[in-house]
Scaffold this active site. Structure first.
Site, short mmCIF file in Angstrom:
data_model
loop_
_atom_site.label_atom_id
_atom_site.label_comp_id
_atom_site.label_asym_id
_atom_site.label_seq_id
_atom_site.Cartn_x
_atom_site.Cartn_y
_atom_site.Cartn_z
N GLU A 126 -0.04 -0.62 5.85
CA GLU A 126 1.05 -0.09 6.68
C GLU A 126 0.98 1.43 6.77
O GLU A 126 1.35 2.01 7.79
CB GLU A 126 2.40 -0.52 6.11
CG GLU A 126 3.58 -0.33 7.06
CD GLU A 126 4.20 1.07 7.02
OE1 GLU A 126 4.98 1.41 7.93
OE2 GLU A 126 3.90 1.83 6.08
N ASP B 60 0.84 -1.20 0.00
CA ASP B 60 0.00 0.00 0.00
C ASP B 60 0.88 1.25 0.00
O ASP B 60 2.03 1.23 0.46
CB ASP B 60 -0.96 0.01 1.18
CG ASP B 60 -0.25 0.05 2.54
OD1 ASP B 60 0.71 -0.73 2.72
OD2 ASP B 60 -0.65 0.85 3.39
#
Length: 381
Positions: A136, A72
């Site tokens: 994250e 991500d």
């Protein structure tokens, strides 16, 4: 079979618009690639978040090397400010541009490529686990924590883990992370009584209480650092009233602080300290103060030893530099992994992460793959 080109894989991952929590095709791509290399893959999705667990070798082997990373990325921001398409993976003068180029699709590509080539060429007596998350950059509630919960439920165990976050400030190989500071944010609401600024005795102004409390916190020396950590820091990050009128004393104002703390403290000890100051200011001013706090992670350290020596040796062999053992910077998912097994972080130069025109030299991606390959070879030898 031809080797995996880590730079080409990085480009393919950048082209997946995986802004948290959108998967964007990045984990689908990695699952296909790893499955073709005989990794047993399992999607570990939780909530809105997509995660991927992949293991090569027998479950429960005494020697299991783990990699952790995320696909991500943070939002693009002002796309008009970019000189290259944010998800284009354009290469110019040996540099690849795109969101996630540094943080950290290149790191994921490098360790995935290293792991695949390694098990194909020299199948080790042991296992390799890749734990890759799509959460994250946001709250990290359903990302690596979900993967670790899955591993606990399935009796999957990493012996050691390397997190592939960017760790080098300026030059490839100069720094690795053996720990991280803790992070705590606290929000304060100050409640007084609204009134006319010409008649302050008829009101109860919450602003002086806010100023007093923020000064007491910001001017306090938390500590002077420890053997492996710099001094803890407290930053006042906002002070708000939302009051446009100069003839009105507001009824309420708000502020917040962020503390990055070392192993002198715990999140709870700092919360207790702040609550003591809150109680004092409430008593001094008569203003009601509410505090809400959140600990994003406690400080931790993996003591220098076999794991850090293993990684440092490989970094030096490939770059000629002896990496500094550091605990600087913000938080990372290593704060979760450290409860599972010894963990160290090593990755690229992180100067452009989260910036407009985020970029990575293509040569560094290849170099990082070689470092990870050497680490695997040395670990299993």
């Amino acid at each position: 079979m031809s080797k995996i080109d880590a730079a080409a894989l990085t480009a393919d991952l950048i082209k997946c618009p995986s802004v948290t929590p959108v998967e964007g095709g990045a984990l689908v791509l990695l699952e296909q690639l790893l499955s073709q290399a005989s990794f047993a893959c399992q999607r570990v999705d939780r909530g809105e978040v997509s995660n991927l667990f992949a293991r090569w070798g027998d479950k429960g082997h005494a020697q299991t090397f783990g990699f952790n990373g995320h696909t991500d990325v943070v939002p693009v921001g002002d796309e008009a400010a970019w000189t290259k398409p944010p998800f284009g993976a354009i290469i110019e003068d040996g540099v690849m541009y795109g969101r996630g180029a540094t943080d950290m699709k290149s790191g994921v590509a490098a360790f995935a490529a290293a792991a695949i080539d390694f098990v194909r060429e020299t199948p080790p007596d042991g296992s390799i686990i890749l734990a890759i998350t799509g959460d994250e950059e946001a709250d990290a509630i359903d990302g690596t924590t979900a993967l670790l919960d899955y591993m606990d439920a399935q009796n999957e165990q990493m012996s050691v883990c390397l997190v592939g976050e960017p760790t080098c400030p300026n030059e490839m190989g100069e720094m690795m992370k053996i720990g991280r500071r803790g992070s705590l944010t606290a929000w304060f609401t100050f409640k007084g009584i609204q009134g006319h600024s010409a008649y302050p005795h008829r009101a109860k102004n919450p602003l002086p209480a806010m100023a007093q409390l923020m000064h007491m916190m910001a001017s306090h020396e938390l500590d002077q650092g420890t053997d492996h950590f710099d001094a803890s820091t407290l930053a006042v990050v906002t002070m708000d009233t939302g009051n446009p009128a100069t003839n009105v004393i507001p009824a309420e104002c708000k502020s917040a602080v962020n503390i990055r703390f070392n192993d002198v403290h715990s999140g709870q000890s700092l919360i207790d300290w702040m609550q003591g100051l809150v109680d004092q200011v409430q008593q001094d001013t008569g203003v009601e103060i509410e505090m809400v706090s959140r600990v994003s992670g406690e400080s931790f350290i993996t003591p220098p030893g076999a794991l850090s020596d293993l990684i440092a040796k490989a970094v030096t062999a490939e770059t000629g530099l002896v990496p500094e053992l550091s605990t600087s910077g913000g938080t990372s998912d290593a704060r979760f992994v450290q409860h599972h097994c010894p963990v160290v972080e090593f990755g690229l130069v992180g100067k452009s992460m989260h910036q407009v025109d985020e970029n990575v030299p293509v040569a560094q991606i290849h170099q990082l793959k070689e470092i990870y390959t050497r680490i695997l070879r040395d670990y299993f030898s």
